[in-house]
Design an enzyme around this catalytic site. Sequence first.
Site, PDB file in Angstrom:
ATOM      1  N   PRO A 127       0.716  -1.660  -0.219  1.00  0.00           N
ATOM      2  CA  PRO A 127       0.236   0.413   0.396  1.00  0.00           C
ATOM      3  C   PRO A 127       0.712   1.358   0.468  1.00  0.00           C
ATOM      4  O   PRO A 127       0.541   2.342  -0.805  1.00  0.00           O
ATOM      5  CB  PRO A 127      -0.983   0.536   1.426  1.00  0.00           C
ATOM      6  CG  PRO A 127      -1.253  -1.804   1.357  1.00  0.00           C
ATOM      7  CD  PRO A 127       0.638  -2.249   1.215  1.00  0.00           C
ATOM      8  N   SER A 131       6.902   1.925  -6.349  1.00  0.00           N
ATOM      9  CA  SER A 131       8.466   1.828  -7.225  1.00  0.00           C
ATOM     10  C   SER A 131       9.653   1.719  -5.922  1.00  0.00           C
ATOM     11  O   SER A 131      10.272   1.809  -6.330  1.00  0.00           O
ATOM     12  CB  SER A 131       8.289   3.419  -7.834  1.00  0.00           C
ATOM     13  OG  SER A 131       7.158   3.291  -8.461  1.00  0.00           O
ATOM     14  N   ILE A 156      -2.664  -6.518  -6.364  1.00  0.00           N
ATOM     15  CA  ILE A 156      -1.743  -8.062  -7.047  1.00  0.00           C
ATOM     16  C   ILE A 156      -2.978  -9.089  -8.063  1.00  0.00           C
ATOM     17  O   ILE A 156      -3.555  -9.499  -7.474  1.00  0.00           O
ATOM     18  CB  ILE A 156      -1.302  -8.889  -5.537  1.00  0.00           C
ATOM     19  CG1 ILE A 156      -0.183  -8.168  -4.561  1.00  0.00           C
ATOM     20  CG2 ILE A 156      -0.814 -10.444  -6.360  1.00  0.00           C
ATOM     21  CD1 ILE A 156       0.629  -7.821  -5.139  1.00  0.00           C
ATOM     22  N   THR A 157      -2.029  -8.983  -9.489  1.00  0.00           N
ATOM     23  CA  THR A 157      -2.742  -9.625 -10.064  1.00  0.00           C
ATOM     24  C   THR A 157      -2.871 -11.157  -9.840  1.00  0.00           C
ATOM     25  O   THR A 157      -1.848 -11.753  -9.871  1.00  0.00           O
ATOM     26  CB  THR A 157      -1.724  -9.886 -11.216  1.00  0.00           C
ATOM     27  OG1 THR A 157      -1.729  -8.315 -11.955  1.00  0.00           O
ATOM     28  CG2 THR A 157      -2.237 -10.576 -13.063  1.00  0.00           C
ATOM     29  N   ARG A 264     -14.347   4.415 -43.853  1.00  0.00           N
ATOM     30  CA  ARG A 264     -15.242   5.279 -43.217  1.00  0.00           C
ATOM     31  C   ARG A 264     -15.363   5.988 -44.759  1.00  0.00           C
ATOM     32  O   ARG A 264     -14.314   7.375 -44.994  1.00  0.00           O
ATOM     33  CB  ARG A 264     -15.107   5.601 -42.041  1.00  0.00           C
ATOM     34  CG  ARG A 264     -15.526   6.820 -41.692  1.00  0.00           C
ATOM     35  CD  ARG A 264     -16.755   6.403 -41.014  1.00  0.00           C
ATOM     36  NE  ARG A 264     -18.093   7.840 -40.537  1.00  0.00           N
ATOM     37  CZ  ARG A 264     -19.270   7.349 -40.479  1.00  0.00           C
ATOM     38  NH1 ARG A 264     -19.874   7.497 -41.001  1.00  0.00           N
ATOM     39  NH2 ARG A 264     -19.493   8.999 -39.460  1.00  0.00           N
ATOM     40  N   GLN A 333      -9.198   8.527 -32.017  1.00  0.00           N
ATOM     41  CA  GLN A 333      -9.883   9.323 -32.921  1.00  0.00           C
ATOM     42  C   GLN A 333      -9.785   9.472 -34.183  1.00  0.00           C
ATOM     43  O   GLN A 333     -10.792   9.923 -34.807  1.00  0.00           O
ATOM     44  CB  GLN A 333      -7.790  10.641 -32.325  1.00  0.00           C
ATOM     45  CG  GLN A 333      -8.346  11.947 -33.317  1.00  0.00           C
ATOM     46  CD  GLN A 333      -8.904  13.439 -32.586  1.00  0.00           C
ATOM     47  OE1 GLN A 333      -8.985  12.050 -30.967  1.00  0.00           O
ATOM     48  NE2 GLN A 333      -9.746  14.179 -33.357  1.00  0.00           N
ATOM     49  N   HIS A 335     -11.243   7.001 -35.745  1.00  0.00           N
ATOM     50  CA  HIS A 335     -12.877   6.569 -35.604  1.00  0.00           C
ATOM     51  C   HIS A 335     -13.589   7.707 -35.293  1.00  0.00           C
ATOM     52  O   HIS A 335     -15.110   7.058 -35.207  1.00  0.00           O
ATOM     53  CB  HIS A 335     -12.292   5.228 -34.660  1.00  0.00           C
ATOM     54  CG  HIS A 335     -12.661   3.559 -35.226  1.00  0.00           C
ATOM     55  ND1 HIS A 335     -11.217   3.792 -34.777  1.00  0.00           N
ATOM     56  CD2 HIS A 335     -12.977   2.604 -35.143  1.00  0.00           C
ATOM     57  CE1 HIS A 335     -10.633   2.463 -35.207  1.00  0.00           C
ATOM     58  NE2 HIS A 335     -12.098   1.841 -35.351  1.00  0.00           N
ATOM     59  N   GLU A 360       5.227  -3.153 -13.976  1.00  0.00           N
ATOM     60  CA  GLU A 360       6.457  -3.513 -13.901  1.00  0.00           C
ATOM     61  C   GLU A 360       7.842  -3.015 -13.940  1.00  0.00           C
ATOM     62  O   GLU A 360       8.420  -2.927 -14.533  1.00  0.00           O
ATOM     63  CB  GLU A 360       6.247  -4.717 -15.590  1.00  0.00           C
ATOM     64  CG  GLU A 360       7.271  -6.106 -15.117  1.00  0.00           C
ATOM     65  CD  GLU A 360       6.733  -6.778 -14.085  1.00  0.00           C
ATOM     66  OE1 GLU A 360       5.483  -6.649 -13.477  1.00  0.00           O
ATOM     67  OE2 GLU A 360       7.412  -8.014 -14.267  1.00  0.00           O
ATOM     68  N   THR A 362       6.722   1.964 -13.316  1.00  0.00           N
ATOM     69  CA  THR A 362       6.437   3.329 -13.752  1.00  0.00           C
ATOM     70  C   THR A 362       7.295   3.350 -15.383  1.00  0.00           C
ATOM     71  O   THR A 362       8.559   3.092 -14.410  1.00  0.00           O
ATOM     72  CB  THR A 362       6.096   3.673 -12.974  1.00  0.00           C
ATOM     73  OG1 THR A 362       7.277   4.574 -12.649  1.00  0.00           O
ATOM     74  CG2 THR A 362       4.586   3.059 -12.039  1.00  0.00           C
TER      75      THR A 362
HETATM   76  C1  LIG Z   1      -3.749  -3.716 -12.493  1.00  0.00           C
HETATM   77  C2  LIG Z   1      -2.614  -3.837 -11.885  1.00  0.00           C
HETATM   78  C3  LIG Z   1      -1.728  -4.918 -11.700  1.00  0.00           C
HETATM   79  C4  LIG Z   1      -0.377  -4.914 -10.612  1.00  0.00           C
HETATM   80  N1  LIG Z   1      -0.067  -5.662 -10.637  1.00  0.00           N
HETATM   81  C5  LIG Z   1       0.592  -5.892 -10.089  1.00  0.00           C
HETATM   82  C6  LIG Z   1       0.881  -7.568  -9.661  1.00  0.00           C
HETATM   83  O1  LIG Z   1       0.880  -8.575  -9.967  1.00  0.00           O
HETATM   84  N2  LIG Z   1       2.186  -7.892  -8.772  1.00  0.00           N
HETATM   85  C7  LIG Z   1       2.747  -6.540  -7.857  1.00  0.00           C
HETATM   86  O2  LIG Z   1       3.502  -6.994  -6.845  1.00  0.00           O
HETATM   87  N3  LIG Z   1       2.290  -5.114  -8.455  1.00  0.00           N
HETATM   88  C8  LIG Z   1       1.306  -4.764  -9.602  1.00  0.00           C
HETATM   89  N4  LIG Z   1       0.945  -3.947  -9.955  1.00  0.00           N
HETATM   90  C9  LIG Z   1       2.031  -2.712  -9.263  1.00  0.00           C
HETATM   91  C10 LIG Z   1       2.414  -1.640  -9.529  1.00  0.00           C
HETATM   92  O3  LIG Z   1       3.494  -2.669 -10.316  1.00  0.00           O
HETATM   93  C11 LIG Z   1       2.659  -0.903  -9.200  1.00  0.00           C
HETATM   94  O4  LIG Z   1       0.714  -0.263  -9.158  1.00  0.00           O
HETATM   95  C12 LIG Z   1       4.025  -0.266  -9.735  1.00  0.00           C
HETATM   96  O5  LIG Z   1       4.867   0.122  -9.936  1.00  0.00           O
HETATM   97  C13 LIG Z   1       3.691   1.613  -9.322  1.00  0.00           C
HETATM   98  O6  LIG Z   1       3.996   1.499  -7.802  1.00  0.00           O
HETATM   99  P1  LIG Z   1       2.771   2.845  -7.089  1.00  0.00           P
HETATM  100  O7  LIG Z   1       1.014   2.283  -7.522  1.00  0.00           O
HETATM  101  O8  LIG Z   1       2.347   2.357  -5.142  1.00  0.00           O
HETATM  102  O9  LIG Z   1       2.984   4.112  -7.104  1.00  0.00           O
HETATM  103  P2  LIG Z   1       3.547   4.974  -6.654  1.00  0.00           P
HETATM  104  O10 LIG Z   1       5.292   4.313  -6.499  1.00  0.00           O
HETATM  105  O11 LIG Z   1       3.647   5.399  -5.228  1.00  0.00           O
HETATM  106  O12 LIG Z   1       4.408   6.571  -7.683  1.00  0.00           O
HETATM  107  C14 LIG Z   1       2.953   7.186  -8.090  1.00  0.00           C
HETATM  108  C15 LIG Z   1       4.151   8.334  -9.654  1.00  0.00           C
HETATM  109  O13 LIG Z   1       5.337   8.679  -8.640  1.00  0.00           O
HETATM  110  C16 LIG Z   1       5.992   8.509  -9.548  1.00  0.00           C
HETATM  111  N5  LIG Z   1       7.391   7.772  -9.312  1.00  0.00           N
HETATM  112  C17 LIG Z   1       7.719   7.259  -7.601  1.00  0.00           C
HETATM  113  N6  LIG Z   1       8.689   7.228  -8.015  1.00  0.00           N
HETATM  114  C18 LIG Z   1       9.578   8.143  -8.737  1.00  0.00           C
HETATM  115  C19 LIG Z   1      10.765   8.539  -8.483  1.00  0.00           C
HETATM  116  N7  LIG Z   1      11.804   8.119  -7.967  1.00  0.00           N
HETATM  117  N8  LIG Z   1      11.208   9.733  -9.770  1.00  0.00           N
HETATM  118  C20 LIG Z   1       9.645  10.516 -10.591  1.00  0.00           C
HETATM  119  N9  LIG Z   1       8.637   9.637 -10.090  1.00  0.00           N
HETATM  120  C21 LIG Z   1       8.512   8.670  -9.519  1.00  0.00           C
HETATM  121  C22 LIG Z   1       5.548   7.208 -10.335  1.00  0.00           C
HETATM  122  O14 LIG Z   1       6.468   6.908 -11.188  1.00  0.00           O
HETATM  123  C23 LIG Z   1       4.335   7.567 -10.530  1.00  0.00           C
HETATM  124  O15 LIG Z   1       3.881   8.224 -11.383  1.00  0.00           O
HETATM  125  C24 LIG Z   1      -0.615  -3.742 -10.627  1.00  0.00           C
HETATM  126  C25 LIG Z   1      -0.782  -2.683 -10.853  1.00  0.00           C
HETATM  127  C26 LIG Z   1      -1.835  -3.002 -11.060  1.00  0.00           C
HETATM  128  C27 LIG Z   1      -2.255  -1.547 -11.329  1.00  0.00           C
END
Ligand SMILES: Cc1cc2nc3c(=O)[nH]c(=O)nc-3n(C[C@H](O)[C@H](O)[C@H](O)COP(=O)(O)OP(=O)(O)OC[C@H]3O[C@@H](n4cnc5c(N)ncnc54)[C@H](O)[C@@H]3O)c2cc1C
Length: 377
Positions: A127, A131, A156-157, A264, A333, A335, A360, A362
Amino acid sequence: MKAMDRDTYEQFRDNVRRLAVDKVAPHSAKVDATRSLPVESLKAFRDANLIGLPFPEEFGGQGGDLMAQVICIEEIARVCATSAVSLFTSWIVLDPLVRYGSKKLVEEIVYPVARAEKVAAWCLTEPKGGSDLAGVTTKAERKGDNWVLNGTKRFITNATWADWYMVLARTGEKRTFGIFAVHRDDPGVSFGAKEKKMGIRGSPTADVILDNVTIPDSRVVGDPLKGYDYMTIGLTNSRPVVAAEALGIAQGALDEAVKYTKERQQFGQPIARFQMIRGMIADMAIKVESSRAMLYRAVEMIDADPVQARAYASIAKTLCSDTAMSVTTDAVQLHGGYGYLEDYPVERMMRDAKITQIYEGTNQIQRLIIAKHVLQD
Ligand SMILES: Cc1cc2nc3c(=O)[nH]c(=O)nc-3n(C[C@H](O)[C@H](O)[C@H](O)COP(=O)(O)OP(=O)(O)OC[C@H]3O[C@@H](n4cnc5c(N)ncnc54)[C@H](O)[C@@H]3O)c2cc1C
């Protein structure tokens, strides 16, 4: 199936494309609308032994190399991103186990997953952050011959659907982690509510909650102090697979845009005759083809030296996912108003594309990895 020559890869692509068109595409809109598992696709994957594609033959798989995995996912995602995710998640989850796991653990988990009898999930994110994985707080404490796990994993997928959960948990200070195999039925395991998502809606996503989950030492993957390294190597292999998902979505959207703009009519002619539309189609094709070239180049580099190629996995993931977002947006766009309706697949493709820029790692995190490599700092 080991490393293949060019003709064999293309033959393999044709086979997967036929399966995707015949058995996956007819159900992709329904899977999205009902937010349900792609059961028809999963049956087709099982019948074609695609679920076992990357696992070694001695583990019940096909021994398909990374290029074969990338081609397979590209072709499936071209018609249904949810089906692609449902196929590749178990592949990427079990990579560390195949590489570093004990024979006993491999037999217990990899064999049944490769035979499509069981499903796996990867539990990294929490939670408080995805990243900053070095900040993971889920703990694994040694108690006698057992390990006791406490923490919550987010997004978690395959959560709830999967039998096995590979959990990254802290076993020491700083970057000291282990990877632990937790079973759905282990006492203390529970799940959060299924998330309602923008895209890949048929793929379940939920919290995995670990409350004093006690597991034997035999459930540790390799060395309990080296989980972070295992995960980093695993991500170098999994990012091209996610890139392939993105590339497939982009190719699918381009195919739809080509079909639609030729059909179209406006101002008495197909809109594909207008120069501005042709320019957009050309730009979409440039993005798709250059992304594909980069992805295949990254795969070759990873095959040669996975440690050196880490930044190239990130370049491929970033380029392909940014392409997917851009090309699907342009396909909507092209379409016109119909692109905004659920009646046409480009609306779903645009929603599905977004996740490839987020999970995987961001694309901002990928850029940090790339910059570190380029600047050599
Ligand atoms: C549909 C879905 C499936 C997923 N499946 C899995 C899974 O199977 N297993 C698993 O473990 N995780 C899974 N995830 C999690 C996913 O890998 C994370 O959501 C992702 O890594 C980003 O982490 P966060 O959501 O905590 O965002 P945060 O880490 O809070 O990031 C928020 C924003 O800040 C940016 N940011 C953060 N740190 C920096 C930095 N140092 N410099 C610049 N920008 C930064 C990020 O790029 C992002 O834009 C899944 C997520 C989703 C939505």
